[in-house]
Design a protein around this motif. Structure first.
Motif, PDB file in Angstrom:
ATOM      1  N   SER A   1      25.278  33.920  29.612  1.00 23.06           N
ATOM      2  CA  SER A   1      26.195  33.901  30.634  1.00 23.06           C
ATOM      3  C   SER A   1      26.637  35.309  30.707  1.00 23.06           C
ATOM      4  CB  SER A   1      26.852  32.543  30.964  1.00 23.06           C
ATOM      5  OG  SER A   1      28.130  32.734  29.837  1.00 23.06           O
ATOM      6  N   LEU A   2      27.357  35.550  31.877  1.00 22.71           N
ATOM      7  CA  LEU A   2      28.552  36.691  31.708  1.00 22.71           C
ATOM      8  C   LEU A   2      29.319  36.660  32.926  1.00 22.71           C
ATOM      9  CD1 LEU A   2      28.316  39.923  31.605  1.00 22.71           C
ATOM     10  CD2 LEU A   2      27.422  39.625  34.116  1.00 22.71           C
ATOM     11  N   THR A   3      30.608  36.734  31.661  1.00 30.04           N
ATOM     12  CA  THR A   3      31.587  36.726  32.425  1.00 30.04           C
ATOM     13  C   THR A   3      33.027  37.366  32.933  1.00 30.04           C
ATOM     14  OG1 THR A   3      32.022  34.139  31.285  1.00 30.04           O
ATOM     15  CG2 THR A   3      33.766  34.503  32.408  1.00 30.04           C
ATOM     16  N   GLY A   4      33.274  37.396  34.084  1.00 32.45           N
ATOM     17  CA  GLY A   4      34.543  38.220  34.119  1.00 32.45           C
ATOM     18  C   GLY A   4      35.645  38.057  34.594  1.00 32.45           C
ATOM     19  N   ASN A   5      36.113  38.266  33.495  1.00 32.36           N
ATOM     20  CA  ASN A   5      37.895  37.702  33.426  1.00 32.36           C
ATOM     21  C   ASN A   5      38.531  38.828  33.868  1.00 32.36           C
ATOM     22  OD1 ASN A   5      37.558  35.054  31.792  1.00 32.36           O
ATOM     23  ND2 ASN A   5      37.218  36.034  29.739  1.00 32.36           N
ATOM     24  N   ILE A   6      38.985  38.442  34.623  1.00 28.50           N
ATOM     25  CA  ILE A   6      40.634  39.218  35.778  1.00 28.50           C
ATOM     26  C   ILE A   6      41.954  38.139  35.706  1.00 28.50           C
ATOM     27  CG2 ILE A   6      40.724  39.299  38.432  1.00 28.50           C
ATOM     28  CD1 ILE A   6      38.245  38.375  39.297  1.00 28.50           C
ATOM     29  N   SER A   7      42.855  39.515  35.659  1.00 31.38           N
ATOM     30  CA  SER A   7      44.383  39.233  35.262  1.00 31.38           C
ATOM     31  C   SER A   7      45.072  40.017  36.360  1.00 31.38           C
ATOM     32  CB  SER A   7      44.532  39.318  34.100  1.00 31.38           C
ATOM     33  OG  SER A   7      44.087  38.400  32.843  1.00 31.38           O
ATOM     34  N   PRO A   8      45.741  39.547  37.346  1.00 33.72           N
ATOM     35  CA  PRO A   8      46.454  40.660  37.460  1.00 33.72           C
ATOM     36  C   PRO A   8      47.864  41.279  36.904  1.00 33.72           C
ATOM     37  CG  PRO A   8      46.966  38.329  39.023  1.00 33.72           C
ATOM     38  CD  PRO A   8      45.854  38.470  37.408  1.00 33.72           C
ATOM     39  N   VAL A   9      47.684  42.580  37.425  1.00 33.19           N
ATOM     40  CA  VAL A   9      48.418  43.667  36.385  1.00 33.19           C
ATOM     41  C   VAL A   9      49.454  44.096  37.349  1.00 33.19           C
ATOM     42  CG1 VAL A   9      49.127  46.497  35.135  1.00 33.19           C
ATOM     43  CG2 VAL A   9      47.016  45.097  35.346  1.00 33.19           C
ATOM     44  N   ASN A  10      49.745  43.941  38.836  1.00 32.61           N
ATOM     45  CA  ASN A  10      50.028  44.072  39.889  1.00 32.61           C
ATOM     46  C   ASN A  10      50.348  43.503  41.373  1.00 32.61           C
ATOM     47  OD1 ASN A  10      49.761  46.699  40.792  1.00 32.61           O
ATOM     48  ND2 ASN A  10      50.713  47.540  38.848  1.00 32.61           N
ATOM     49  N   GLU A  11      49.810  44.537  41.922  1.00 24.29           N
ATOM     50  CA  GLU A  11      49.861  43.394  43.551  1.00 24.29           C
ATOM     51  C   GLU A  11      48.447  44.853  43.714  1.00 24.29           C
ATOM     52  OE1 GLU A  11      52.401  45.354  47.173  1.00 24.29           O
ATOM     53  OE2 GLU A  11      52.896  43.703  46.007  1.00 24.29           O
ATOM     54  N   ASN A  12      48.598  45.043  43.038  1.00 24.80           N
ATOM     55  CA  ASN A  12      47.179  46.307  44.335  1.00 24.80           C
ATOM     56  C   ASN A  12      46.619  46.777  42.493  1.00 24.80           C
ATOM     57  OD1 ASN A  12      48.157  46.824  46.732  1.00 24.80           O
ATOM     58  ND2 ASN A  12      49.819  48.027  45.576  1.00 24.80           N
ATOM     59  N   GLN A  13      46.926  46.343  41.248  1.00 22.90           N
ATOM     60  CA  GLN A  13      45.818  46.290  40.536  1.00 22.90           C
ATOM     61  C   GLN A  13      45.638  45.071  39.484  1.00 22.90           C
ATOM     62  OE1 GLN A  13      48.713  49.666  38.274  1.00 22.90           O
ATOM     63  NE2 GLN A  13      46.956  51.215  38.741  1.00 22.90           N
ATOM     64  N   THR A  14      44.181  45.049  38.881  1.00 20.04           N
ATOM     65  CA  THR A  14      44.599  44.075  37.966  1.00 20.04           C
ATOM     66  C   THR A  14      43.250  44.417  37.094  1.00 20.04           C
ATOM     67  OG1 THR A  14      43.530  42.921  40.347  1.00 20.04           O
ATOM     68  CG2 THR A  14      42.776  42.198  38.404  1.00 20.04           C
ATOM     69  N   GLU A  15      43.601  43.738  35.804  1.00 17.85           N
ATOM     70  CA  GLU A  15      42.644  43.341  34.954  1.00 17.85           C
ATOM     71  C   GLU A  15      41.206  43.400  34.700  1.00 17.85           C
ATOM     72  OE1 GLU A  15      44.076  43.982  29.774  1.00 17.85           O
ATOM     73  OE2 GLU A  15      43.827  42.456  30.569  1.00 17.85           O
ATOM     74  N   VAL A  16      40.331  44.008  34.178  1.00 23.98           N
ATOM     75  CA  VAL A  16      38.743  43.521  33.753  1.00 23.98           C
ATOM     76  C   VAL A  16      38.738  43.446  32.579  1.00 23.98           C
ATOM     77  CG1 VAL A  16      36.978  42.982  35.083  1.00 23.98           C
ATOM     78  CG2 VAL A  16      38.714  43.622  36.835  1.00 23.98           C
ATOM     79  N   GLN A  17      38.141  42.574  32.422  1.00 26.01           N
ATOM     80  CA  GLN A  17      36.306  41.875  31.224  1.00 26.01           C
ATOM     81  C   GLN A  17      35.869  41.485  31.236  1.00 26.01           C
ATOM     82  OE1 GLN A  17      38.457  40.997  27.284  1.00 26.01           O
ATOM     83  NE2 GLN A  17      37.392  42.471  26.201  1.00 26.01           N
ATOM     84  N   LEU A  18      34.154  42.377  30.820  1.00 26.75           N
ATOM     85  CA  LEU A  18      33.344  40.983  31.143  1.00 26.75           C
ATOM     86  C   LEU A  18      32.570  41.299  29.306  1.00 26.75           C
ATOM     87  CD1 LEU A  18      31.531  44.223  33.036  1.00 26.75           C
ATOM     88  CD2 LEU A  18      32.521  41.555  33.774  1.00 26.75           C
TER      89      LEU A  18
END
Length: 129
Positions: free
Chosen positions: A80-97
């Protein structure tokens, strides 16, 4: 076998990024430059990279604004390949695969480096959004 992409910040809201990652057609824009074929379906996509066999992925899990999980569409490959998404603010998002695969030691030895390179290439393309 577990592999991690580096954490990056994308200049999109978590909602925008989630909407993109749940659409199989949009993955074509994230593929490495060595892409030789890409075919999207309603629930996933199939792609080929230079020097590697084609891989089919299906969207297995969607958690609104938090993660997208892709799984192998082939019963002979368990990963599996998971993309974890965490909002930093309303226009930026932290992502890790994150890649999680269940391979025998011989296969693991053969695929570990190409898979890490693939994760890195996907991460680089996401960072450019």
């Amino acid at each position: 076998m577990n592999l991690e992409g580096r954490k990056i910040v994308v200049n999109k809201s978590s909602k925008q990024l989630f909407e993109m990652l749940k659409n199989p057609e949009d993955y074509k824009h994230l593929m490495p430059d060595s892409l030789t074929s890409f075919e999207h379906r309603e629930d996933g996509f199939k792609f080929g990279l230079k020097g590697m066999p084609e891989v089919a992925l299906k969207i297995a899990e969607l958690v609104e604004g938090q993660k997208v999980v892709l799984k192998s569409a082939s019963s002979s490959l368990d990963f599996s390949l998971t993309g974890n998404i965490s909002p930093v603010n309303e226009n930026q998002t932290e992502v890790q695969l994150l890649f999680d695969g269940n391979f025998n030691p011989f296969i693991k030895m053969m695929v570990e480096k190409p898979l890490q390179n693939f994760l890195n290439a996907l991460t680089d393309k996401l960072e450019q959004l």
